[in-house]
Design a protein around this motif. Structure first.
Motif, short mmCIF file in Angstrom:
data_model
loop_
_atom_site.label_atom_id
_atom_site.label_comp_id
_atom_site.label_asym_id
_atom_site.label_seq_id
_atom_site.Cartn_x
_atom_site.Cartn_y
_atom_site.Cartn_z
N ASN A 109 -7.90 2.56 -6.05
CA ASN A 109 -6.52 2.23 -6.45
C ASN A 109 -5.58 3.34 -6.01
N ALA A 110 -6.02 4.59 -6.21
CA ALA A 110 -5.18 5.72 -5.78
C ALA A 110 -5.01 5.70 -4.27
N VAL A 111 -6.13 5.41 -3.56
CA VAL A 111 -6.06 5.32 -2.11
C VAL A 111 -5.15 4.16 -1.70
N HIS A 112 -5.28 3.05 -2.41
CA HIS A 112 -4.42 1.88 -2.11
C HIS A 112 -2.94 2.23 -2.34
N THR A 113 -2.69 2.90 -3.47
CA THR A 113 -1.31 3.32 -3.76
C THR A 113 -0.82 4.28 -2.68
N ASN A 118 2.31 3.44 4.21
CA ASN A 118 2.85 2.33 4.98
C ASN A 118 4.36 2.26 4.86
N GLN A 119 4.87 2.49 3.65
CA GLN A 119 6.32 2.50 3.45
C GLN A 119 6.94 3.65 4.23
N THR A 120 6.31 4.82 4.17
CA THR A 120 6.82 5.98 4.91
C THR A 120 6.79 5.69 6.41
#
Length: 178
Positions: free
Chosen positions: A64-68, A74-76
């Protein structure tokens, strides 16, 4: 003797039942041991599975942390791509401005050269104008001198005409008198 047979039969029955019960007890004891072994194996398996679940939960929280983190990255990346696109557009605009500046520089250089040529031509014309002004002044001076000479000649001519007129009048009077 009948009672004894009865008791012997009863004893034999009891011995048979006792043997059966002993066999059943032994079988039950063996089954209990087997069940205890299976229970221990199940408990070990349950403990192993519990540890695995804990590991997976840990991995899941890390996932989950990796996904976050991946979502943030991805946003960056998307923001950086947009910034890159804006910068590329700015670079294209600056390239066009540079091309325009080069064209303007070439025009300026051309105009500077023409200006220098015009300045040289202007100096030549100024020299010619100065020469013409000097010639005009000389011509005007010569014209003035010529006018003065003409005036002098006219005055002399007027004097001579006056003298001739007097001479004519005197001659006319002489003719009348004679």
């Amino acid at each position: 003797s009948a009672i004894s047979k009865h008791w012997e039969a009863e004893l034999a029955t009891l011995k048979g039942n006792n043997a059966k019960l002993t066999a059943a007890l032994l079988e039950s004891t063996a089954n209990v041991k087997q069940w205890k072994q299976q229970l221990a194996a199940y408990q070990e398996e349950a403990e192993r599975l519990h540890k695995r679940v804990t590991e997976l939960e840990c991995v899941s929280s890390q996932a989950n942390a990796v996904h976050t983190h991946k979502t943030e990255l991805n946003q960056t990346i998307q923001e950086l791509e947009e910034t890159l696109k804006v910068k590329e557009e700015e670079i294209e605009r600056l390239k066009q401005e540079i091309d325009n500046a080069r064209e303007l520089q070439e025009q300026r250089d051309s105009l500077t050269q023409k200006l220098q040529e015009v300045e040289i031509r202007n100096k030549d014309l100024e020299g010619q104008l100065s020469d013409l002004e000097q010639r005009l002044e000389k011509s005007q001076n010569e014209q003035e001198a010529f006018r003065n000479n003409l005036k002098t000649l006219l005055e002399i001519l007027d004097g001579k005409i006056f003298e001739l007129t007097e001479l004519r009048d005197n001659l006319a009077k002489l003719l009348e008198c004679s």
